[in-house]
Design a protein around this motif. Sequence first.
Motif, PDB file in Angstrom:
ATOM      1  N   SER A 109       0.841  -1.193   0.000  1.00  0.00           N
ATOM      2  CA  SER A 109       0.000   0.000   0.000  1.00  0.00           C
ATOM      3  C   SER A 109       0.878   1.246   0.000  1.00  0.00           C
ATOM      4  O   SER A 109       2.053   1.201   0.336  1.00  0.00           O
ATOM      5  N   ARG A 110       0.256   2.365  -0.394  1.00  0.00           N
ATOM      6  CA  ARG A 110       1.016   3.613  -0.502  1.00  0.00           C
ATOM      7  C   ARG A 110       1.413   4.153   0.872  1.00  0.00           C
ATOM      8  O   ARG A 110       0.668   4.017   1.831  1.00  0.00           O
ATOM      9  N   PRO A 111       2.596   4.815   0.958  1.00  0.00           N
ATOM     10  CA  PRO A 111       3.020   5.383   2.238  1.00  0.00           C
ATOM     11  C   PRO A 111       2.232   6.641   2.601  1.00  0.00           C
ATOM     12  O   PRO A 111       2.189   7.029   3.758  1.00  0.00           O
ATOM     13  N   ALA A 112       1.608   7.303   1.634  1.00  0.00           N
ATOM     14  CA  ALA A 112       0.907   8.562   1.888  1.00  0.00           C
ATOM     15  C   ALA A 112      -0.191   8.700   0.839  1.00  0.00           C
ATOM     16  O   ALA A 112      -0.416   7.775   0.066  1.00  0.00           O
ATOM     17  N   ASP A 113      -0.894   9.859   0.804  1.00  0.00           N
ATOM     18  CA  ASP A 113      -1.880  10.035  -0.258  1.00  0.00           C
ATOM     19  C   ASP A 113      -1.145  10.130  -1.601  1.00  0.00           C
ATOM     20  O   ASP A 113       0.073  10.230  -1.646  1.00  0.00           O
ATOM     21  N   ALA A 114      -1.914  10.083  -2.678  1.00  0.00           N
ATOM     22  CA  ALA A 114      -1.295   9.957  -4.006  1.00  0.00           C
ATOM     23  C   ALA A 114      -0.312  11.090  -4.305  1.00  0.00           C
ATOM     24  O   ALA A 114       0.794  10.840  -4.797  1.00  0.00           O
ATOM     25  N   LEU A 115      -0.686  12.335  -3.985  1.00  0.00           N
ATOM     26  CA  LEU A 115       0.202  13.448  -4.323  1.00  0.00           C
ATOM     27  C   LEU A 115       1.497  13.397  -3.533  1.00  0.00           C
ATOM     28  O   LEU A 115       2.580  13.623  -4.066  1.00  0.00           O
ATOM     29  N   ASN A 116       1.380  13.074  -2.237  1.00  0.00           N
ATOM     30  CA  ASN A 116       2.598  13.000  -1.423  1.00  0.00           C
ATOM     31  C   ASN A 116       3.450  11.793  -1.805  1.00  0.00           C
ATOM     32  O   ASN A 116       4.677  11.862  -1.766  1.00  0.00           O
ATOM     33  N   THR A 117       2.792  10.691  -2.177  1.00  0.00           N
ATOM     34  CA  THR A 117       3.535   9.522  -2.654  1.00  0.00           C
ATOM     35  C   THR A 117       4.339   9.902  -3.897  1.00  0.00           C
ATOM     36  O   THR A 117       5.512   9.544  -4.036  1.00  0.00           O
ATOM     37  N   CYS A 118       3.694  10.650  -4.786  1.00  0.00           N
ATOM     38  CA  CYS A 118       4.365  11.136  -6.003  1.00  0.00           C
ATOM     39  C   CYS A 118       5.593  11.977  -5.646  1.00  0.00           C
ATOM     40  O   CYS A 118       6.653  11.802  -6.233  1.00  0.00           O
ATOM     41  N   ARG A 119       5.424  12.890  -4.705  1.00  0.00           N
ATOM     42  CA  ARG A 119       6.535  13.763  -4.314  1.00  0.00           C
ATOM     43  C   ARG A 119       7.676  12.926  -3.723  1.00  0.00           C
ATOM     44  O   ARG A 119       8.846  13.111  -4.058  1.00  0.00           O
ATOM     45  N   LEU A 120       7.329  11.944  -2.866  1.00  0.00           N
ATOM     46  CA  LEU A 120       8.358  11.076  -2.272  1.00  0.00           C
ATOM     47  C   LEU A 120       9.105  10.300  -3.358  1.00  0.00           C
ATOM     48  O   LEU A 120      10.332  10.138  -3.302  1.00  0.00           O
TER      49      LEU A 120
ATOM     50  N   MET B 280       0.500  13.767 -11.176  1.00  0.00           N
ATOM     51  CA  MET B 280       1.895  13.947 -11.573  1.00  0.00           C
ATOM     52  C   MET B 280       2.449  15.156 -10.818  1.00  0.00           C
ATOM     53  O   MET B 280       1.769  16.180 -10.698  1.00  0.00           O
ATOM     54  N   VAL B 281       3.661  14.991 -10.289  1.00  0.00           N
ATOM     55  CA  VAL B 281       4.266  16.046  -9.465  1.00  0.00           C
ATOM     56  C   VAL B 281       5.649  16.387 -10.003  1.00  0.00           C
ATOM     57  O   VAL B 281       6.442  15.498 -10.340  1.00  0.00           O
ATOM     58  N   PHE B 282       5.904  17.693 -10.080  1.00  0.00           N
ATOM     59  CA  PHE B 282       7.181  18.244 -10.534  1.00  0.00           C
ATOM     60  C   PHE B 282       7.820  18.910  -9.304  1.00  0.00           C
ATOM     61  O   PHE B 282       7.194  19.763  -8.677  1.00  0.00           O
ATOM     62  N   VAL B 283       9.021  18.480  -8.950  1.00  0.00           N
ATOM     63  CA  VAL B 283       9.684  19.029  -7.759  1.00  0.00           C
ATOM     64  C   VAL B 283      10.940  19.795  -8.181  1.00  0.00           C
ATOM     65  O   VAL B 283      11.799  19.254  -8.872  1.00  0.00           O
ATOM     66  N   ASP B 284      10.996  21.074  -7.763  1.00  0.00           N
ATOM     67  CA  ASP B 284      12.165  21.921  -8.024  1.00  0.00           C
ATOM     68  C   ASP B 284      12.775  22.242  -6.657  1.00  0.00           C
ATOM     69  O   ASP B 284      12.277  23.097  -5.926  1.00  0.00           O
ATOM     70  N   GLN B 285      13.818  21.469  -6.304  1.00  0.00           N
ATOM     71  CA  GLN B 285      14.387  21.587  -4.961  1.00  0.00           C
ATOM     72  C   GLN B 285      15.177  22.882  -4.786  1.00  0.00           C
ATOM     73  O   GLN B 285      15.190  23.466  -3.728  1.00  0.00           O
ATOM     74  N   ARG B 286      15.797  23.325  -5.869  1.00  0.00           N
ATOM     75  CA  ARG B 286      16.606  24.543  -5.782  1.00  0.00           C
ATOM     76  C   ARG B 286      15.738  25.732  -5.390  1.00  0.00           C
ATOM     77  O   ARG B 286      16.106  26.539  -4.543  1.00  0.00           O
ATOM     78  N   ASP B 287      14.550  25.833  -5.994  1.00  0.00           N
ATOM     79  CA  ASP B 287      13.674  26.966  -5.721  1.00  0.00           C
ATOM     80  C   ASP B 287      12.499  26.603  -4.814  1.00  0.00           C
ATOM     81  O   ASP B 287      11.557  27.381  -4.668  1.00  0.00           O
ATOM     82  N   HIS B 288      12.556  25.410  -4.210  1.00  0.00           N
ATOM     83  CA  HIS B 288      11.535  24.978  -3.242  1.00  0.00           C
ATOM     84  C   HIS B 288      10.125  25.047  -3.810  1.00  0.00           C
ATOM     85  O   HIS B 288       9.228  25.623  -3.200  1.00  0.00           O
ATOM     86  N   LEU B 289       9.944  24.469  -4.994  1.00  0.00           N
ATOM     87  CA  LEU B 289       8.627  24.479  -5.623  1.00  0.00           C
ATOM     88  C   LEU B 289       8.139  23.048  -5.840  1.00  0.00           C
ATOM     89  O   LEU B 289       8.922  22.178  -6.228  1.00  0.00           O
ATOM     90  N   VAL B 290       6.860  22.827  -5.553  1.00  0.00           N
ATOM     91  CA  VAL B 290       6.230  21.534  -5.860  1.00  0.00           C
ATOM     92  C   VAL B 290       4.976  21.842  -6.671  1.00  0.00           C
ATOM     93  O   VAL B 290       4.072  22.521  -6.195  1.00  0.00           O
ATOM     94  N   ILE B 291       4.952  21.391  -7.914  1.00  0.00           N
ATOM     95  CA  ILE B 291       3.871  21.740  -8.837  1.00  0.00           C
ATOM     96  C   ILE B 291       3.196  20.437  -9.275  1.00  0.00           C
ATOM     97  O   ILE B 291       3.869  19.505  -9.702  1.00  0.00           O
ATOM     98  N   SER B 292       1.873  20.388  -9.160  1.00  0.00           N
ATOM     99  CA  SER B 292       1.204  19.125  -9.483  1.00  0.00           C
ATOM    100  C   SER B 292      -0.004  19.341 -10.373  1.00  0.00           C
ATOM    101  O   SER B 292      -0.575  20.431 -10.439  1.00  0.00           O
ATOM    102  N   GLU B 293      -0.371  18.300 -11.047  1.00  0.00           N
ATOM    103  CA  GLU B 293      -1.593  18.291 -11.863  1.00  0.00           C
ATOM    104  C   GLU B 293      -2.230  16.923 -11.691  1.00  0.00           C
ATOM    105  O   GLU B 293      -1.555  15.943 -11.390  1.00  0.00           O
ATOM    106  N   GLN B 294      -3.536  16.847 -11.908  1.00  0.00           N
ATOM    107  CA  GLN B 294      -4.195  15.552 -11.901  1.00  0.00           C
ATOM    108  C   GLN B 294      -5.229  15.467 -13.010  1.00  0.00           C
ATOM    109  O   GLN B 294      -5.621  16.478 -13.576  1.00  0.00           O
ATOM    110  N   LEU B 295      -5.624  14.243 -13.288  1.00  0.00           N
ATOM    111  CA  LEU B 295      -6.501  13.995 -14.428  1.00  0.00           C
ATOM    112  C   LEU B 295      -7.491  12.899 -14.051  1.00  0.00           C
ATOM    113  O   LEU B 295      -7.103  11.887 -13.470  1.00  0.00           O
ATOM    114  N   LEU B 296      -8.750  13.133 -14.365  1.00  0.00           N
ATOM    115  CA  LEU B 296      -9.768  12.086 -14.221  1.00  0.00           C
ATOM    116  C   LEU B 296      -9.938  11.458 -15.602  1.00  0.00           C
ATOM    117  O   LEU B 296     -10.257  12.158 -16.555  1.00  0.00           O
TER     118      LEU B 296
END
Length: 290
Positions: free
Chosen positions: A57-68, A105-121
């Motif tokens: 099972s996933r460690p967190a919700d879908a978005l956080n799992t994606c980020r991890l 889907m999650v895009f992580v930019d660690q240098r600028d501390h940005l987490v950008i996500s989108e989802q689709l049904l």
Amino acid sequence: MIVVASHRYAGRQIALPTRHGKQRVLARPLWHGLGLELRHAATVDTDTFGSFSGEISRPADALNTCRLKAEAGMRALALDLGIASEGAFGPHPAVPLLPVGREWMVFVDQRDHLVISEQLLCRTTNFSSCRASDPAAITGWLKQVGFPSHALMVRAHEPSAPTAPWLAKGVQDLIELADLMAAAAHRSPLGQAWLETDMRAHCNPTRRASIRQLAFQLVRRVASACPACGAPGWGVVSRVPGLPCSSCGLGTELIRFEQLGCVACDHTQLRPRRDGLISADPSQCPYCNP
Ligand SMILES: [Zn+2]
Ligand SMILES: [Zn+2]
């Protein structure tokens, strides 16, 4: 929508952890949309973050799992940009007989501390299951789920053990399927095999098409700048109901505005529905049509 100068990410590298061939789906959108070079973080075992087939099972919700997952890929390749995706399948929330997919889907930019996500049904999905003793009994279902271009998973049908281990996954050959179904039926107290569509990206062209569509959606969002601070990732953060009834003017449950927001500052904006609808049909109104 303001577009961020494309040089923000151009020429940089981004890590993608996947065991399911998603690098072949994501490379083009990232390159064409942002000038990013995709690096496949092949050593990350993404199945430890949860699997469709139900073993983990996933460690967190879908978005956080994606980020991890994205962060695991970044660590593996020592990059400051990462991307990851996640999917789930089940009955439609409003129409339980209709199968539906959700992709994140999650895009992580660690240098600028940005987490950008989108989802689709995704209303287009082959997600389905069935039980039978041999393939000849389910030719219609096999056609419906797109076998053999779409793979299947097979196990014994044991109502008392619905999470029994799979005999095989990624099955795309009719003779192999017949053999597996015979073996599964033999183990089943009801003499039947349980089949499920294999939803892993490399086994499912329909899902790959959804992931590609979401990748372009995410790339567009990353390329959209906040009008207040200029950070990338400006886009819809919520939908506000209350579209007025065309007859009595009362707010209905239909969406009236989309709220746009920034991932870096508190700036938000409301905009009207993109389909141009400014009032609801009285049939949707709790006052006119209770
Ligand atoms: Zn009304
Ligand atoms: Zn901002």
